[in-house]
Design an enzyme around this catalytic site. Structure first.
Site: not given
Ligand code: F6P
Length: 324
Positions: A127, A129, A187, A249
């Site tokens: 993942t 994450d 940075g 932005r």
């Molecule tokens: O778990 C991986 C991830 O990319 C997260 O970082 C994100 O919150 C989620 O999946 C997005 O999910 P989806 O692809 O279902 O929009």
């Protein structure tokens, strides 16, 4: 346990490097004398019996591709006990006597459910994450991080030209790891993560002070799961623009972080974890996640993986504050 036919599936959000993991599982499985089967579209494929035999050549030329050749899907039916039992019945009917599940938290909750039904299953930590217990780093993190850093480098240039501030929102669900590491490597002037509380006014004050000290730009990396997201912060800063003295932005990186070719790091990590999964099955280990801890390929019981939250290293947050 002696295996004859082993399945492999990818589940949840795709992560760059998943294909390298599939390739490794298939080729190391064949090397052990097993027949290998790909399950299409994650757990949905177990329910709908969407199986395809995979030979050595079927997984050739995929290492450099992002995404997953097997597809991924969300499957409501599999979240029920009836759905899980149906999946095991289908696997048994097709003579598939073991399964490798490549995915993150939700996906490994699925493998844990199968293991509780006494079906032999091993998970592979994948993942972007990096929120999975049982692995210091997971497949896809390095690529996603490099994409975020490249974006920050580019945004810094245009930000400097206009003396602007930029909010860069990165993925990570409710984990701040990607944002924190992107801020350090890029940075950035500031990072906002779910694990640390903040208020927009305090962020604004710090950014104004940075300009007062002579900065030509300000990059604020925001984790998507932070207390306020990039759009909310942009609206607050814009509403108070005259008083704060800087123009803002936003750039939301979103799914660009999941696409693209995996880095060499992700390819090698995926190759090692995939091999670790078939090795674990061969040793008779089931109901475990294969991950990397302190550079070693190790297994962790899925019961631990699914019932614990991986902590973030707050010393890195302090480091970012010192370096900004
Ligand atoms: O778990 C991986 C991830 O990319 C997260 O970082 C994100 O919150 C989620 O999946 C997005 O999910 P989806 O692809 O279902 O929009």
């Amino acid at each position: 346990m002696q295996f004859k036919k082993v399945g492999v599936l990818t589940s949840g959000g795709d992560a760059p490097g998943m294909n390298a993991a599939i390739r490794s599982v298939v080729r190391t499985g064949i090397h052990k004398g097993w027949q290998m089967v790909g399950v299409r579209n994650g757990y949905q494929g177990l329910i709908s019996e969407n199986f395809q035999p995979l030979g050595v050549r079927d997984v050739g030329g995929i290492m450099h591709q992002g995404g997953t050749i097997l597809g991924s899907a969300r499957c409501l039916e599999f979240t029920t006990l009836d759905g899980q039992r149906k999946a095991v019945r289908n696997l048994n009917r097709h003579g598939i006597d073991g399964l490798v599940v490549i995915g993150g938290n939700g996906s490994q909750t699925g493998s844990y459910a199968l293991s509780k039904l006494d079906y032999p299953v091993v998970g592979v930590a994948s993942t972007i994450d990096n929120d999975l217990c049982g692995s210091d780093i997971t497949i896809g993190v390095d690529t996603a991080l490099n994409i975020a850093v490249e974006a920050i480098d580019r945004l810094k240039i245009t930000a400097s030209s206009h003396q602007r501030a930029f909010l860069v929102e990165v993925m990570g669900r409710d984990c701040g790891y990607l944002a924190l590491m992107a801020a350090i490597a890029g940075g950035a002037e500031k990072v906002l993560i779910p694990e640390v509380d903040f208020e927009p006014e305090d962020v604004a004050r710090e950014i104004s002070e940075a300009y007062d000290k002579g900065k030509a730009h300000a990059i604020i990396v925001v984790a998507e799961g932070a207390k306020y997201n990039a759009e909310q912060l942009r609206d607050y800063f814009t509403a108070n623009k005259e008083r704060l003295g800087f123009s803002i932005r936003i750039s939301i990186l979103g799914h660009t972080q999941r696409g693209g070719s995996p880095t060499a790091y992700d390819r090698t990590l995926a190759s090692r974890l995939g091999a670790g999964a078939t090795a674990a099955l061969e040793r008779g280990e089931t109901g475990v996640l294969v991950g990397m801890i302190k550079s070693e390929i190790v297994t962790t019981p899925l019961v631990e993986v699914c019932n614990n939250k991986k902590p973030i290293d707050l010393a890195l947050f302090e480091l970012q504050r010192i370096l900004d």
